[in-house]
Design a protein around this motif. Structure first.
Motif, PDB file in Angstrom:
ATOM      1  N   TRP A  43       0.815  -1.213   0.000  1.00  0.00           N
ATOM      2  CA  TRP A  43       0.000   0.000   0.000  1.00  0.00           C
ATOM      3  C   TRP A  43       0.852   1.267   0.000  1.00  0.00           C
ATOM      4  N   VAL A  69      -4.540   0.461  -3.219  1.00  0.00           N
ATOM      5  CA  VAL A  69      -5.189   1.635  -2.648  1.00  0.00           C
ATOM      6  C   VAL A  69      -6.518   1.199  -2.054  1.00  0.00           C
ATOM      7  N   ASN A  70      -6.689   1.442  -0.764  1.00  0.00           N
ATOM      8  CA  ASN A  70      -7.953   1.124  -0.102  1.00  0.00           C
ATOM      9  C   ASN A  70      -8.965   2.217  -0.419  1.00  0.00           C
ATOM     10  N   ILE A  71     -10.126   1.803  -0.894  1.00  0.00           N
ATOM     11  CA  ILE A  71     -11.174   2.742  -1.276  1.00  0.00           C
ATOM     12  C   ILE A  71     -12.108   3.003  -0.103  1.00  0.00           C
ATOM     13  N   GLY A  72     -12.392   2.009   0.660  1.00  0.00           N
ATOM     14  CA  GLY A  72     -13.277   2.120   1.813  1.00  0.00           C
ATOM     15  C   GLY A  72     -13.456   0.770   2.458  1.00  0.00           C
ATOM     16  N   ARG A  73     -14.170   0.750   3.554  1.00  0.00           N
ATOM     17  CA  ARG A  73     -14.341  -0.515   4.269  1.00  0.00           C
ATOM     18  C   ARG A  73     -15.220  -1.499   3.530  1.00  0.00           C
ATOM     19  N   MET A  75     -15.625  -1.573   0.125  1.00  0.00           N
ATOM     20  CA  MET A  75     -15.144  -1.807  -1.244  1.00  0.00           C
ATOM     21  C   MET A  75     -13.817  -2.557  -1.197  1.00  0.00           C
ATOM     22  N   PRO A  77      -9.967  -3.379  -2.149  1.00  0.00           N
ATOM     23  CA  PRO A  77      -8.881  -2.476  -2.529  1.00  0.00           C
ATOM     24  C   PRO A  77      -8.648  -2.494  -4.035  1.00  0.00           C
ATOM     25  N   GLU A  78      -8.160  -1.384  -4.552  1.00  0.00           N
ATOM     26  CA  GLU A  78      -7.869  -1.245  -5.977  1.00  0.00           C
ATOM     27  C   GLU A  78      -6.364  -1.376  -6.190  1.00  0.00           C
ATOM     28  N   ILE A  80      -3.370  -0.330  -8.491  1.00  0.00           N
ATOM     29  CA  ILE A  80      -2.960   0.617  -9.522  1.00  0.00           C
ATOM     30  C   ILE A  80      -1.620   0.140 -10.071  1.00  0.00           C
TER      31      ILE A  80
END
Length: 119
Positions: A43, A69-73, A75, A77-78, A80
């Motif tokens: 991360w 990249v953590n988007i939210g609790r 969702m 992670p994305e 990149i």
């Protein structure tokens, strides 16, 4: 690699990429690379300002031009991936590298120059 090549790489990474990719560094006077574990995507970003200095001490770096990249609790992670952009920098500045799986190796010192990609 000489100081000029390292400086060109450092400046290009800091000024053109969306984030400085994380890397593992092996220094000439150390036995183990830092960080010790670098098999999975991470991360955090790489310290391309002070993490490579002094350049003459860098035996090699292993770059993973990807970042979680953590988007939210709720969702997932994305991931990149900027591998194409990073390799573009290496080619633009004629920096020899070796690619293996999801990692790109850049050597400060090596006797196996025949394995490196030079474009």
């Amino acid at each position: 690699m000489n100081n000029t090549k390292w400086t060109e790489l450092q400046n290009a990474v800091l000024n053109t990429l969306p984030f400085p990719p994380p890397f593992q560094a092996k220094y000439v006077l150390t036995e183990t690379p830092t960080p010790n574990e670098f098999e999975d995507d991470v991360w955090y970003v790489g310290d391309w300002v002070e993490g490579l200095i002094p350049f003459y001490a860098v035996e090699w770096i292993r770059v993973r031009p990807r970042r979680i990249v953590n988007i939210g609790r709720l969702m997932p992670p994305e991931l990149i991936d900027i591998t194409e952009e990073f390799i573009g920098i290496l080619k633009e500045y004629s920096i020899p590298y070796y690619q293996s799986n999801d990692s790109i190796y850049i050597y400060g010192y090596t006797s196996q120059i025949d394995k490196l990609i030079i474009d």
